[in-house]
Design a protein around this motif. Structure first.
Motif, mmCIF file in Angstrom:
data_model
loop_
_atom_site.group_PDB
_atom_site.id
_atom_site.type_symbol
_atom_site.label_atom_id
_atom_site.label_comp_id
_atom_site.label_asym_id
_atom_site.label_seq_id
_atom_site.Cartn_x
_atom_site.Cartn_y
_atom_site.Cartn_z
ATOM 1 N N ASP A 153 -1.252 6.280 12.000
ATOM 2 C CA ASP A 153 -0.246 6.103 10.456
ATOM 3 C C ASP A 153 1.301 6.062 11.005
ATOM 4 O O ASP A 153 2.088 5.996 10.483
ATOM 5 N N ARG B 267 -2.553 3.878 -2.242
ATOM 6 C CA ARG B 267 -2.071 4.778 -0.845
ATOM 7 C C ARG B 267 -3.029 5.892 -0.411
ATOM 8 O O ARG B 267 -4.030 6.578 0.369
ATOM 9 N N ILE C 79 0.703 -1.228 0.420
ATOM 10 C CA ILE C 79 -0.290 -0.064 0.349
ATOM 11 C C ILE C 79 0.901 1.163 0.025
ATOM 12 O O ILE C 79 0.028 2.415 -0.876
ATOM 13 N N GLU C 80 2.068 1.343 1.025
ATOM 14 C CA GLU C 80 2.631 2.557 0.714
ATOM 15 C C GLU C 80 3.371 3.074 -0.474
ATOM 16 O O GLU C 80 3.848 4.444 -1.438
ATOM 17 N N SER C 81 3.797 1.666 -1.518
ATOM 18 C CA SER C 81 4.815 1.911 -2.297
ATOM 19 C C SER C 81 3.576 1.258 -3.444
ATOM 20 O O SER C 81 4.382 2.126 -4.253
ATOM 21 N N THR C 82 2.307 2.071 -3.914
ATOM 22 C CA THR C 82 1.763 2.375 -4.967
ATOM 23 C C THR C 82 0.278 3.376 -4.490
ATOM 24 O O THR C 82 0.019 3.092 -3.258
ATOM 25 N N PRO C 83 0.871 4.506 -5.022
ATOM 26 C CA PRO C 83 0.181 6.227 -5.589
ATOM 27 C C PRO C 83 -1.043 5.381 -4.903
ATOM 28 O O PRO C 83 -1.660 6.034 -3.782
ATOM 29 N N GLN D 150 -6.490 4.584 -0.003
ATOM 30 C CA GLN D 150 -6.459 3.998 1.528
ATOM 31 C C GLN D 150 -7.005 5.161 3.046
ATOM 32 O O GLN D 150 -7.909 5.182 3.232
ATOM 33 N N HIS D 151 -6.109 5.974 1.963
ATOM 34 C CA HIS D 151 -6.494 7.063 3.599
ATOM 35 C C HIS D 151 -8.330 7.830 2.763
ATOM 36 O O HIS D 151 -8.801 8.012 4.362
ATOM 37 N N ARG E 195 4.180 3.489 10.040
ATOM 38 C CA ARG E 195 5.633 4.272 9.583
ATOM 39 C C ARG E 195 7.033 3.095 10.257
ATOM 40 O O ARG E 195 7.484 3.243 9.781
#
Length: 194
Positions: free
Chosen positions: A166, A123, A116-120, A126-127, A170
């Motif tokens: 969040d 991401r 998720i963090e590496s796929t704009p 998700q927000h 991280r």
């Protein structure tokens, strides 16, 4: 009464199918990449048609983030079960701490969070999902017996709790999944204590 029981069964069955589809989707995304995996691929891996897939998820992003939706629903249910005299911030802390302990125990969560963090696109989606979940959680806080929270206060508390989650995620990613998520959450809630 019988219709309520069958409706509950249908809901449970739907959630189970959604969870399985989300799991298959994440496996494929991790193995092949998000952009390279199609809805057809996910449906085939789950033993269903593309049309059936769309009965459960509108997009492949939704399938990847199915867990966020389920988590929000479960957090709301647990908030409703907390003692009514418990202050809202403490209620959020206790419910979310239990979830952090469960997440830490799952290596799949780490791989999913990295994806998720590496796929704009994921991401961003998700927000949006988290915002929807936070609104439901805020409503649940306000609906607790004896709660005297305004919409603003509930929004502020859930946003602060979301920021804590969040930051915990991280830090957990930076540690390669070795950091104690529950301890990090406790630290974050202590730092943000109103």
């Amino acid at each position: 009464m019988e219709s309520q029981a069958s409706e509950g069964l249908r809901d449970r069955t739907r959630r189970a199918v959604r969870a399985e589809l989300a799991e298959r989707a994440m496996e494929l995304f991790e193995a092949n990449g998000f952009a390279e995996t199609t809805v057809d691929d996910i449906a085939k891996a789950a033993g269903m048609s593309k049309r059936s897939f769309f009965r459960y998820f509108a997009t492949k992003e939704d399938a990847a983030l199915g867990a966020v939706e389920v988590l929000g629903e479960q957090v709301v249910a647990e908030i409703r079960e907390r003692p009514p005299e418990e202050p809202p911030w403490q209620c959020l802390r206790e419910v979310l701490r239990r979830w952090e302990e469960r997440i830490r125990a799952s290596a799949e969560q780490l791989a999913g969070l990295r994806l998720i963090e590496s796929t704009p696109a994921l991401r961003a989606a998700q927000h949006a999902k988290r915002d929807q979940a936070r609104a439901l959680i805020g409503d649940a806080l306000r609906a607790r017996p004896g709660a005297e929270l305004s919409a603003f206060e509930a929004d502020l508390l859930t946003a602060a709790a979301g920021a804590a989650l969040d930051a915990v995620s991280r830090e957990w990613l930076r540690s390669g999944g070795t950091a104690d998520r529950a301890a990090l959450l406790d630290r974050a809630f202590d730092l943000l204590h109103p």
